[in-house]
Design a protein around this motif. Structure first.
Motif, PDB file in Angstrom:
ATOM      1  N   TRP A 178     -10.794 144.605 201.200  1.00  0.00           N
ATOM      2  CA  TRP A 178      -9.554 144.167 200.560  1.00  0.00           C
ATOM      3  C   TRP A 178      -8.349 144.414 201.465  1.00  0.00           C
ATOM      4  O   TRP A 178      -7.500 143.531 201.643  1.00  0.00           O
ATOM      5  N   THR A 179      -8.255 145.604 202.017  1.00  0.00           N
ATOM      6  CA  THR A 179      -7.111 145.943 202.866  1.00  0.00           C
ATOM      7  C   THR A 179      -7.106 145.112 204.154  1.00  0.00           C
ATOM      8  O   THR A 179      -6.038 144.829 204.701  1.00  0.00           O
ATOM      9  N   ARG A 180      -8.283 144.713 204.640  1.00  0.00           N
ATOM     10  CA  ARG A 180      -8.373 143.933 205.871  1.00  0.00           C
ATOM     11  C   ARG A 180      -8.078 142.453 205.653  1.00  0.00           C
ATOM     12  O   ARG A 180      -7.616 141.770 206.580  1.00  0.00           O
ATOM     13  N   THR A 181      -8.329 141.948 204.461  1.00  0.00           N
ATOM     14  CA  THR A 181      -8.211 140.506 204.224  1.00  0.00           C
ATOM     15  C   THR A 181      -7.019 140.122 203.366  1.00  0.00           C
ATOM     16  O   THR A 181      -6.752 138.928 203.181  1.00  0.00           O
ATOM     17  N   PHE A 182      -6.287 141.106 202.830  1.00  0.00           N
ATOM     18  CA  PHE A 182      -5.224 140.803 201.873  1.00  0.00           C
ATOM     19  C   PHE A 182      -4.181 139.845 202.452  1.00  0.00           C
ATOM     20  O   PHE A 182      -3.688 138.944 201.758  1.00  0.00           O
ATOM     21  N   ASP A 183      -3.829 140.017 203.717  1.00  0.00           N
ATOM     22  CA  ASP A 183      -2.784 139.194 204.336  1.00  0.00           C
ATOM     23  C   ASP A 183      -3.335 138.009 205.112  1.00  0.00           C
ATOM     24  O   ASP A 183      -2.592 137.325 205.822  1.00  0.00           O
ATOM     25  N   ASP A 184      -4.622 137.758 205.000  1.00  0.00           N
ATOM     26  CA  ASP A 184      -5.240 136.653 205.725  1.00  0.00           C
ATOM     27  C   ASP A 184      -5.694 135.582 204.733  1.00  0.00           C
ATOM     28  O   ASP A 184      -6.699 135.747 204.041  1.00  0.00           O
ATOM     29  N   PRO A 185      -4.965 134.462 204.639  1.00  0.00           N
ATOM     30  CA  PRO A 185      -5.315 133.427 203.650  1.00  0.00           C
ATOM     31  C   PRO A 185      -6.687 132.812 203.879  1.00  0.00           C
ATOM     32  O   PRO A 185      -7.272 132.240 202.957  1.00  0.00           O
ATOM     33  N   ASP A 186      -7.220 132.913 205.096  1.00  0.00           N
ATOM     34  CA  ASP A 186      -8.522 132.308 205.379  1.00  0.00           C
ATOM     35  C   ASP A 186      -9.688 133.136 204.837  1.00  0.00           C
ATOM     36  O   ASP A 186     -10.767 132.597 204.558  1.00  0.00           O
ATOM     37  N   THR A 187      -9.498 134.445 204.724  1.00  0.00           N
ATOM     38  CA  THR A 187     -10.597 135.322 204.275  1.00  0.00           C
ATOM     39  C   THR A 187     -10.313 136.002 202.934  1.00  0.00           C
ATOM     40  O   THR A 187     -11.188 136.641 202.372  1.00  0.00           O
ATOM     41  N   PHE A 188      -9.092 135.869 202.413  1.00  0.00           N
ATOM     42  CA  PHE A 188      -8.717 136.545 201.169  1.00  0.00           C
ATOM     43  C   PHE A 188      -9.529 136.006 199.994  1.00  0.00           C
ATOM     44  O   PHE A 188      -9.708 134.800 199.848  1.00  0.00           O
ATOM     45  N   TYR A 189     -10.007 136.922 199.162  1.00  0.00           N
ATOM     46  CA  TYR A 189     -10.719 136.553 197.935  1.00  0.00           C
ATOM     47  C   TYR A 189     -10.215 137.451 196.811  1.00  0.00           C
ATOM     48  O   TYR A 189     -10.315 138.672 196.890  1.00  0.00           O
ATOM     49  N   ARG A 190      -9.684 136.824 195.770  1.00  0.00           N
ATOM     50  CA  ARG A 190      -9.029 137.592 194.708  1.00  0.00           C
ATOM     51  C   ARG A 190      -9.992 138.471 193.916  1.00  0.00           C
ATOM     52  O   ARG A 190      -9.573 139.393 193.216  1.00  0.00           O
ATOM     53  N   GLY A 191     -11.279 138.195 194.016  1.00  0.00           N
ATOM     54  CA  GLY A 191     -12.244 139.004 193.284  1.00  0.00           C
ATOM     55  C   GLY A 191     -12.593 140.315 193.962  1.00  0.00           C
ATOM     56  O   GLY A 191     -13.249 141.166 193.358  1.00  0.00           O
ATOM     57  N   THR A 192     -12.150 140.490 195.217  1.00  0.00           N
ATOM     58  CA  THR A 192     -12.520 141.706 195.942  1.00  0.00           C
ATOM     59  C   THR A 192     -11.946 142.954 195.278  1.00  0.00           C
ATOM     60  O   THR A 192     -12.644 143.970 195.131  1.00  0.00           O
ATOM     61  N   TYR A 193     -10.674 142.889 194.876  1.00  0.00           N
ATOM     62  CA  TYR A 193     -10.037 144.082 194.306  1.00  0.00           C
ATOM     63  C   TYR A 193     -10.660 144.491 192.969  1.00  0.00           C
ATOM     64  O   TYR A 193     -11.005 145.664 192.786  1.00  0.00           O
ATOM     65  N   PRO A 194     -10.820 143.569 191.992  1.00  0.00           N
ATOM     66  CA  PRO A 194     -11.483 144.003 190.750  1.00  0.00           C
ATOM     67  C   PRO A 194     -12.920 144.457 190.960  1.00  0.00           C
ATOM     68  O   PRO A 194     -13.391 145.351 190.260  1.00  0.00           O
ATOM     69  N   ALA A 195     -13.619 143.851 191.925  1.00  0.00           N
ATOM     70  CA  ALA A 195     -14.982 144.305 192.216  1.00  0.00           C
ATOM     71  C   ALA A 195     -14.963 145.733 192.749  1.00  0.00           C
ATOM     72  O   ALA A 195     -15.806 146.562 192.391  1.00  0.00           O
ATOM     73  N   ALA A 196     -13.979 146.033 193.606  1.00  0.00           N
ATOM     74  CA  ALA A 196     -13.830 147.399 194.106  1.00  0.00           C
ATOM     75  C   ALA A 196     -13.533 148.363 192.970  1.00  0.00           C
ATOM     76  O   ALA A 196     -14.036 149.493 192.942  1.00  0.00           O
TER      77      ALA A 196
END
Length: 326
Positions: free
Chosen positions: A186-204
């Motif tokens: 999440w911390t690595r992809t939050f600012d990258d629109p190409d790899t960001f996935y909104r489900g990462t944070y709730p899954a964490a």
């Protein structure tokens, strides 16, 4: 069964602690014009936020089954009693919403009536399938309150068919590794629109919630059992009272909280309030069977005055009658 009830109370009390810290932090940030971000913000956002309301939601579904079983021994219409219980909770939540918009009691009551009640007639395997599907969908959509129905159903299924204790350690290890990996992702992809996935944070959040719960249950099987029960069980037995009491304390403390840009004051305030709530809960439960709001909730559910004061040798911190709590 008695041991499991005490463990559920301890888990609920543990969740009360986390929710107090997160709510204090959220209220503080909401009242700052330019909150920025510091180490305390990072720690709470990545280690605590969205980690404790899933625990509450799961336990609520589990408690739903406990209440139905208890009500079935008392009345020929347990589902009617359950509807009254949810209606009272909705009133509590609506009143609380006025001063704390976005709180969970009102959604719990609504989802309970719309989801838990009809699904209570389903076989446990169907609860698992439907609960899992709803939870996966909610994670994909970004989490939040839409996670509640699926976790309710998974809690119901776990109460109907408790998983074996031998799975505790593997579940703890797997969920811990998964939680760390997802937070890192999440911390690595939050600012990258190409790899960001909104489900990462709730899954964490769900992975961390699982790790926290299984970790606590493992500790309750060690020499730390008695001190952990002494702290968390009273908080859990009076979860509704303590949850509602925390809101005015936080709101009245906002001038002090917002004056500290480090947010450390919020953590200290949470620790002090929780310590006082532990003392208050233990003192109260030494004299009464149920917490103040828990007793009101029970009386309104059954439409009668429920005996609450303990008598003689019954004075202890464990309830002689299982109380599903939140």
């Amino acid at each position: 069964m008695t041991r499991r009830l005490h463990e559920l109370d301890a888990l609920r009390g543990f969740a009360v602690c986390g929710i107090m810290v997160v709510n204090t932090w959220q209220h503080t940030r909401d009242h700052l014009k330019s909150p920025g971000q510091n180490a305390v913000d990072w720690a709470i956002y990545n280690l605590l936020q969205s980690r404790f309301y899933p625990i509450f939601s799961f336990l609520f579904g589990l408690s739903f089954v406990l209440f139905l079983r208890s009500a079935a021994q008392r009345t020929d219409h347990p589902w009617a009693a359950l509807l009254r219980r949810l209606a009272v909770l909705a009133v509590f939540g609506a009143i609380h919403w006025i001063v704390n918009p976005g709180e969970v009691l009102l959604p719990y009551a609504i989802f309970g009536a719309l989801v838990l009640l009809p699904v209570s007639f389903f076989p446990p395997p169907a609860m698992v399938i439907l609960g899992g599907a709803l939870t996966i969908w909610a994670v994909h959509e970004g989490g939040g309150m839409i996670l509640i129905p699926g976790l309710f159903l998974l809690g119901m299924a776990a109460m109907e068919h408790p998983p074996p204790e031998r799975l505790l350690l593997p579940a703890f290890l797997v969920s811990t590794v998964l939680a760390v990996a997802l937070v890192y992702l999440w911390t690595r992809t939050f600012d990258d629109p190409d790899t960001f996935y909104r489900g990462t944070y709730p899954a964490a959040g769900l992975a961390a919630a699982t790790a926290y719960c299984t970790g606590l249950l493992l500790l309750l099987r060690t020499r730390l059992r008695d001190p952990l029960f002494a702290v968390f069980t009273p908080l859990g037995r009076m979860a509704l009272t303590n949850y509602l009491l925390s809101t005015p304390i936080i709101l009245l403390s906002l001038p002090l909280l917002t004056a500290d840009s480090t947010r450390v004051t919020g953590v200290v305030l949470s620790a002090v309030v929780l310590a006082l709530q532990v003392v208050f809960s233990r003192m109260w439960l030494a004299r009464f069977r149920y917490g103040p709001m828990e007793w009101v909730w029970r009386c309104l559910t059954w439409m009668e005055r429920v005996p609450n004061r303990r008598i003689g040798s019954e004075r202890d911190t464990h309830s002689p009658v299982p109380d599903p709590g939140l």
